[in-house]
Write a protein that holds these residues in place. Structure first.
Motif, short mmCIF file in Angstrom:
data_model
loop_
_atom_site.label_atom_id
_atom_site.label_comp_id
_atom_site.label_asym_id
_atom_site.label_seq_id
_atom_site.Cartn_x
_atom_site.Cartn_y
_atom_site.Cartn_z
N ARG A 304 0.83 -1.21 0.00
CA ARG A 304 0.00 0.00 0.00
C ARG A 304 0.87 1.26 0.00
NH1 ARG A 304 -4.70 1.11 4.55
NH2 ARG A 304 -5.17 3.29 4.02
N VAL A 305 1.94 1.26 0.76
CA VAL A 305 2.85 2.42 0.78
C VAL A 305 3.59 2.53 -0.55
CG1 VAL A 305 4.77 3.48 2.01
CG2 VAL A 305 3.07 2.18 3.26
N LYS A 306 3.95 1.40 -1.14
CA LYS A 306 4.62 1.42 -2.44
C LYS A 306 3.75 2.04 -3.51
CE LYS A 306 6.65 -1.72 -5.85
NZ LYS A 306 6.91 -3.14 -6.19
N ARG A 307 2.46 1.86 -3.40
CA ARG A 307 1.55 2.41 -4.40
C ARG A 307 1.52 3.93 -4.38
NH1 ARG A 307 -4.27 -0.44 -5.57
NH2 ARG A 307 -4.96 0.92 -7.26
N TRP A 308 1.88 4.54 -3.27
CA TRP A 308 1.92 6.00 -3.20
C TRP A 308 2.93 6.60 -4.17
CZ3 TRP A 308 2.28 6.47 2.88
CH2 TRP A 308 1.12 5.93 3.44
N SER A 309 3.95 5.84 -4.54
CA SER A 309 4.99 6.37 -5.43
C SER A 309 4.59 6.32 -6.90
CB SER A 309 6.29 5.58 -5.24
OG SER A 309 6.11 4.21 -5.60
N PHE A 310 3.42 5.77 -7.23
CA PHE A 310 3.01 5.70 -8.63
C PHE A 310 2.64 7.07 -9.16
CE2 PHE A 310 1.58 0.98 -8.34
CZ PHE A 310 2.92 0.63 -8.16
N CYS A 311 1.83 7.79 -8.42
CA CYS A 311 1.41 9.13 -8.82
C CYS A 311 0.83 9.82 -7.59
CB CYS A 311 0.38 9.10 -9.96
SG CYS A 311 -1.14 8.24 -9.56
N ILE A 312 0.67 11.13 -7.70
CA ILE A 312 0.18 11.89 -6.55
C ILE A 312 -1.29 11.59 -6.28
CG2 ILE A 312 -0.44 13.91 -7.95
CD1 ILE A 312 0.48 15.64 -5.58
N GLN A 313 -2.05 11.15 -7.30
CA GLN A 313 -3.45 10.80 -7.07
C GLN A 313 -3.56 9.59 -6.16
OE1 GLN A 313 -2.20 11.56 -10.01
NE2 GLN A 313 -3.40 13.26 -10.84
N GLU A 314 -2.67 8.60 -6.37
CA GLU A 314 -2.68 7.42 -5.51
C GLU A 314 -2.34 7.79 -4.07
OE1 GLU A 314 -3.51 4.42 -6.04
OE2 GLU A 314 -3.56 4.14 -8.20
N LEU A 315 -1.48 8.76 -3.90
CA LEU A 315 -1.09 9.19 -2.54
C LEU A 315 -2.22 9.91 -1.83
CD1 LEU A 315 1.09 9.70 -0.35
CD2 LEU A 315 1.75 11.73 -1.63
N ILE A 316 -2.90 10.82 -2.54
CA ILE A 316 -3.89 11.66 -1.88
C ILE A 316 -5.19 10.91 -1.63
CG2 ILE A 316 -5.29 13.74 -2.20
CD1 ILE A 316 -2.99 15.03 -3.59
#
Length: 453
Positions: A304-316
């Protein structure tokens, strides 16, 4: 703009260009911002100094002249030195450069005087990205950069200094610093061709009741109905021409994009690996609900944390990621950007009776003079938002400011967040737990629902 620049470079009536001598070196072919502003107020129909600065900043942003001390393409009414760009680097003559040209330029910069031409952080990142992209022909790019560096060494010192600054200013326009506006997104050559084409005589359009020329005025038409038919046909043809002039996309590039997307998200496919925590709607595991109540950062899956690095939309869109990114922005003294963007998103989902009060609240907190959390938007956008709030407050008042702030977070804050120790430590501290689906998992769920029914 180019006709104005030609007048500025006139030897007799143009902006005075000179070589400034200091104690240890010379600065060739420069002029001051004060000289530029006074020339525009004297030779152009400009009476206000602010308007002259705005016009000069627009011309500088398009790459017709540039400051020699920094890479902020604006004009100041002081003794800051500027230099005219050589005509071969003008937007209408150079066009949009390729990534290979940018790779050659950055590679050449690394071979020259490192103290004077050291790469910035974003340029070093771009160089690493381009080296990965052109890995197969990087040797050819390196050889080309080496040959250009040898040619530059044979030039005179002052001439080399001028050419280096002009080349770097060219890339400041076409590959700007993150957070700056890119003025070359529109193809200048295509715009010039369309402008020349519109001045030519266009063919007559066949309409019911006769042939109407595009140059015919409404007074020459027989009745308002014919005028309406003419306008509809003209607009449709213009739209069709614009669609035909758009660049076609290669199917191979589309396929590569789809393959890269699915390879990136394959680890998160629920048909291959189970969600972690598992979905409580299809299983008896309530770990997901318990986690959302406790929000213990140590229990967040590493995937789940790794997915934050895909794009800012995934992070927010992830509540934990949004909270962690907000803490990072607070440490960077830019937490108001995310708060403003989230407030604008909340505004779009409110009922009509609550919109006006929420608009005033957002404006007073982030954009009003002397507000508590001012966001970084230019004066033009701030003035446009203020006029909308005063005249007709609605849920889309802050659209321009919201888009500007989101681009700023995406290009600047988000990239620094991924490189920060805060994200790396959080990534290393999360638990690693991956559970693959058994071969009969689907049959188990089906039989479970069958038995319960």
């Amino acid at each position: 703009m180019e006709s104005i620049v030609d007048r500025m470079q006139d030897d007799n009536t143009g902006v005075p260009v000179r070589t400034v001598k200091s104690f240890m070196s010379k600065v060739p072919s420069v002029f001051t911002g004060q000289d530029l502003v006074s020339w525009m107020m004297r030779n152009l129909d400009v009476d206000d100094q602010t308007e002259a600065l705005h016009l000069g900043s627009l011309m500088s942003a398009h790459g017709y002249f540039f400051p020699i001390d920094d890479h902020v393409l604006t004009v100041k009414n002081d003794n800051t030195y500027y230099r005219f760009q050589t005509p071969c680097f003008w937007p209408s003559r150079s066009g949009e450069p390729e990534n290979t040209d940018y790779a050659v330029y950055l590679c050449k910069r690394t071979m020259q005087n490192k103290q004077r031409l050291e790469l910035a952080d974003y340029e070093a990142e771009n160089l690493a990205r381009l080296q990965k992209m052109f890995s197969r022909k990087w040797e050819f790019i390196f050889m080309q950069a080496e040959a250009q560096a040898k040619v530059d060494k044979k030039r005179d010192k002052l001439e080399r200094k001028v050419l280096d600054s002009q080349e770097r200013a060219f890339w400041d326009v076409h590959r700007p610093v993150p957070g700056c506006v890119n003025t070359t997104e529109v193809d200048i050559k295509k715009a010039c061709r369309m402008n020349r084409h519109s001045k030519m005589t266009r063919p007559n359009y066949a309409v019911p009741g006769g042939r109407i020329s595009p140059s015919v005025s409404e007074a020459d038409l027989h009745n308002p109905q014919e005028s309406l038919k003419y306008d509809v046909i003209r607009d449709n043809i213009d739209v069709l021409r614009q669609k035909l002039e758009k660049r076609r996309v290669k199917i191979s590039k589309v396929a590569e994009s789809y393959i890269a997307y699915y390879e990136q998200y394959s680890e998160f496919d629920a048909f291959i690996t189970t969600p972690d925590p598992s979905n409580p709607w299809v299983s008896d595991n309530t770990e997901f609900w318990d986690y959302e109540k406790t929000m213990n950062p140590k229990d967040i899956p590493q995937r789940r944390v790794k997915r934050w690095s895909f794009c800012i939309q995934e992070l927010i869109q992830d509540p934990a990621g949004k909270d962690h990114f907000s803490k990072f922005l607070d440490k960077e003294f830019s937490g108001e950007n995310l708060k403003f963007w989230l407030a604008c998103q909340e505004l779009k989902g409110l009922s009509n009776s609550e919109v006006q009060a929420k608009v005033q609240e957002i404006f007073s907190e982030f954009l009003a003079p002397g507000c508590h959390n001012p966001v970084n938007v230019d004066s033009r956008v701030a003035e446009a938002v203020r006029s909308r709030v005063e005249t007709c407050p609605n849920r889309f008042c802050f659209e321009e400011a919201e888009e500007h702030i989101f681009k700023l977070m995406k290009s600047d804050s988000y990239s620094r967040y991924l490189r920060s120790d805060m994200y790396k430590e959080f990534m290393s501290g999360t638990r690693k737990k991956v559970r693959f689906l058994p071969s009969l998992a689907g049959n188990f769920v089906l039989s479970k629902h069958t038995s319960s029914s």
